[in-house]
Design an enzyme around this catalytic site. Structure first.
Site, PDB file in Angstrom:
ATOM      1  N   ASN A 185      27.078  42.822 -53.875  1.00 60.21           N
ATOM      2  CA  ASN A 185      26.706  44.241 -53.715  1.00 60.21           C
ATOM      3  C   ASN A 185      26.273  44.920 -55.019  1.00 60.21           C
ATOM      4  O   ASN A 185      25.410  45.779 -55.006  1.00 60.21           O
ATOM      5  CB  ASN A 185      27.790  45.031 -52.981  1.00 60.21           C
ATOM      6  CG  ASN A 185      29.122  45.013 -53.677  1.00 60.21           C
ATOM      7  OD1 ASN A 185      29.369  44.183 -54.541  1.00 60.21           O
ATOM      8  ND2 ASN A 185      29.995  45.928 -53.297  1.00 60.21           N
ATOM      9  N   LYS A 201      30.893  31.820 -59.949  1.00 58.11           N
ATOM     10  CA  LYS A 201      30.442  31.409 -58.616  1.00 58.11           C
ATOM     11  C   LYS A 201      30.016  32.710 -57.942  1.00 58.11           C
ATOM     12  O   LYS A 201      30.854  33.509 -57.512  1.00 58.11           O
ATOM     13  CB  LYS A 201      31.581  30.712 -57.838  1.00 58.11           C
ATOM     14  CG  LYS A 201      31.158  30.210 -56.450  1.00 58.11           C
ATOM     15  CD  LYS A 201      31.178  31.347 -55.456  1.00 58.11           C
ATOM     16  CE  LYS A 201      30.739  30.985 -54.066  1.00 58.11           C
ATOM     17  NZ  LYS A 201      29.309  31.173 -53.823  1.00 58.11           N
ATOM     18  N   GLU A 245      37.548  48.078 -42.757  1.00 57.42           N
ATOM     19  CA  GLU A 245      36.533  48.516 -43.712  1.00 57.42           C
ATOM     20  C   GLU A 245      35.151  48.430 -43.061  1.00 57.42           C
ATOM     21  O   GLU A 245      34.807  47.413 -42.462  1.00 57.42           O
ATOM     22  CB  GLU A 245      36.565  47.601 -44.940  1.00 57.42           C
ATOM     23  CG  GLU A 245      35.517  47.980 -45.972  1.00 57.42           C
ATOM     24  CD  GLU A 245      35.517  47.041 -47.182  1.00 57.42           C
ATOM     25  OE1 GLU A 245      35.744  45.835 -46.987  1.00 57.42           O
ATOM     26  OE2 GLU A 245      35.287  47.528 -48.291  1.00 57.42           O
ATOM     27  N   CYS A 250      32.673  48.972 -52.392  1.00 51.52           N
ATOM     28  CA  CYS A 250      34.107  48.936 -52.084  1.00 51.52           C
ATOM     29  C   CYS A 250      34.722  50.310 -52.290  1.00 51.52           C
ATOM     30  O   CYS A 250      35.655  50.685 -51.595  1.00 51.52           O
ATOM     31  CB  CYS A 250      34.799  47.892 -52.947  1.00 51.52           C
ATOM     32  SG  CYS A 250      34.456  48.115 -54.695  1.00 51.52           S
ATOM     33  N   GLU A 263      40.009  41.843 -56.619  1.00 50.57           N
ATOM     34  CA  GLU A 263      39.434  43.162 -56.325  1.00 50.57           C
ATOM     35  C   GLU A 263      38.840  43.054 -54.931  1.00 50.57           C
ATOM     36  O   GLU A 263      37.764  42.477 -54.762  1.00 50.57           O
ATOM     37  CB  GLU A 263      38.327  43.504 -57.334  1.00 50.57           C
ATOM     38  CG  GLU A 263      38.775  43.560 -58.768  1.00 50.57           C
ATOM     39  CD  GLU A 263      39.621  44.781 -59.084  1.00 50.57           C
ATOM     40  OE1 GLU A 263      39.827  45.621 -58.191  1.00 50.57           O
ATOM     41  OE2 GLU A 263      40.097  44.863 -60.223  1.00 50.57           O
TER      42      GLU A 263
END
Ligand code: NAP
Length: 458
Positions: A135, A158, A363, A266, A232
């Site tokens: 994102n 990665k 979410e 987020c 996170e």
């Protein structure tokens, strides 16, 4: 997930990439390990020089990098450029402040522990694996890489499979600045191939930014190997508006809070709790603002936000909206998948959202706001905290007692008062509950991957 650049604006596959073979992965781990030994012997001043040079390169290339990001994940080219420049600023921050953040400390007087000398050092630990999302393809990775390298660690990135060109760019950037070859490299591998890497004794720790499922998988593999992780993960951040707030300003910024990055952030506000005294005024202005946004070509200057990054992501968002509609939610704007190519979704506001609807707890990673009327600050706090997540929050009031109370009682990693949640290089970032653990950025972030070492002398 195949490793490929698929343009979200057209749905067309532009470039595919072969995953690295086990031999290629091994070569990169060995190079990271060797680079660690080299880096550990360098000074902060040397590493800062390399970091500033890498930031210079990124700034000079920000225009091209922005177009690459837009093509890979669909954000507008203006916000992609902002991200590239913000990443360079973050690199400079750690170049300039790492030495201070990691200066040895004297926790108590040496004599208090029968020592003639005492210090607590923050030494590097080795190779750290970073699993990152698409994102903010640059900023997410840089906010790990800059402190890690400045602390003397090396990194293996990665990245998400849909941003391979961003990943490869980052895999070369730091060596171009002057860091030893191998200090920061990209591994082109799929998510399923990550966990076994934690069995490798040369990889000392891992950090993951992404979904709860991916975080739990990496943390489980690290835990089996007694290795540290920083996670996170997701969020369902609240946006609370109380009667003393500047409601017009709150309603204006509430739009950006939800549609930034096409809603795929987020820390985007997802649940809006508005006091009944100002609910109508706020709702009218907020819905008008959301309805006025335009979604379209992310390369065009007048587009508010671009398509969602993946077809699957749009499907997930629309399923949450459909579920809410079927259970009685009122759609104040948006809520329909537009016809045509590309994975676009309009700014959407849902009212009358109830706990039996999936969107109440899950979410929603797209531009969909859930609006709730509350009767008091107590109700706002209680309902905010009734969530599995606790990443950040944005609260609007001018009452000092309310500000103090919200700062204390909101169960999240951040409380931003009369402004939007944001990440700053010098301020800790992270969450509680399912939003993860550990912190990125600031002194707290750079110390996560250090050996906090006591040196006691008789
Ligand atoms: P995701 O599927 O978890 O992907 C994130 C990264 O994890 C990608 O590199 C992905 O690789 C990898 N991955 C996926 N499954 C894995 C597994 N089982 N083991 C190891 N690695 C795995 O996340 P997403 O849904 O694309 O991204 C959005 C999520 O990230 C949201 O929940 C959002 O809130 C969260 N996020 C959090 C923050 C924060 O700072 N707290 C910031 C941004 C995003 P592949 O692409 O190869 O699958």
């Amino acid at each position: 997930m195949a490793i490929a650049t698929i343009d979200p604006t057209t749905g067309k596959t532009l470039k595919t990439f072969e995953a690295h073979s086990p031999e290629e992965v091994e070569q990169r781990i060995a190079a990271a390990d060797a680079a660690y030994r080299e880096l550990a012997g360098t000074t902060f001043a040397q590493r800062a020089e390399w970091m500033h040079r890498a930031a210079d390169i990124l700034e000079a290339e920000a225009g091209d990098v922005a177009r690459m990001i837009t093509t890979e994940m669909g954000k507008t080219v203006a916000t992609a450029k902002y991200e590239a420049l913000k990443s360079a600023t973050g690199m400079r921050h750690f170049a300039d402040h790492a030495e201070r953040y990691l200066t040895p400390e004297l926790p108590v007087e040496a004599s208090a522990v029968n020592a003639s000398a005492l210090s607590v050092r923050f030494d590097p630990i080795g190779v750290v694996l970073a699993v990152m999302p698409w994102n903010y393809p640059l900023w997410q990775a840089v906010r790990f890489a800059a402190p890690a390298l400045m602390a003397g660690n090396t990194g293996l990135l990665k990245h998400a499979s849909n941003v391979p060109q961003s990943a490869l760019y980052l895999g070369e950037l730091f060596a171009r600045g002057g860091f030893p070859e191998g200090a920061f490299q990209t591994l082109l591998i799929e998510g399923a191939d990550v966990a076994p890497l934690l069995d490798d004794r040369r990889i000392r720790a891992a950090t993951l930014t992404g979904s709860v499922a991916a975080g739990a998988s990496v943390a489980a593999a690290a835990g089996r190997n007694v290795k540290k992780t920083v996670l996170e993960l997701g969020g369902t951040d609240v946006f609370i508006v109380l009667p003393s707030a500047d409601v017009q300003k709150a309603a204006e910024l509430a739009v950006n809070a939800r549609v930034q990055n096409s809603g795929q952030s987020c820390i985007a506000a997802k649940r809006y709790f508005v006091h009944e005294d100002v609910y109508e005024t706020f709702t009218d202005q907020f819905v008008a603002g959301m309805s006025a946004t335009t979604t379209g070509d992310p390369l065009a200057a007048d587009t508010t936000f671009g398509p969602l990054a993946t077809e699957r992501g749009r499907q997930d968002v629309h399923e949450l909206v459909e579920d809410a509609k079927s259970k009685g939610a009122t759609v104040l704007c948006g809520g329909e998948v537009p016809a045509g190519a590309g994975w676009f979704y309009p700014a959407t506001v849902l009212a009358d959202v109830t706990p039996d609807m999936r969107i109440y707890r899950e979410e929603c990673f797209g531009p969909v706001a859930s609006l709730h009327k509350v009767a008091s600050i107590d109700e706002a706090i209680e309902r905010s905290n009734d969530s599995d997540f606790g990443l950040s929050s944005s609260v609007w009031t001018t009452d000092d007692e309310e500000i103090a109370r919200l700062g204390r009682e909101i169960d999240a990693g951040g409380v931003f008062v009369n402004g939007l949640t944001a990440s700053f290089p010098g301020v800790p970032f992270g969450g509680v509950k399912d939003s993860g653990f550990g912190r990125e950025l600031s002194a707290h972030g750079i110390r996560e991957f250090t050996n906090v070492k006591t040196v006691w002398q008789a």
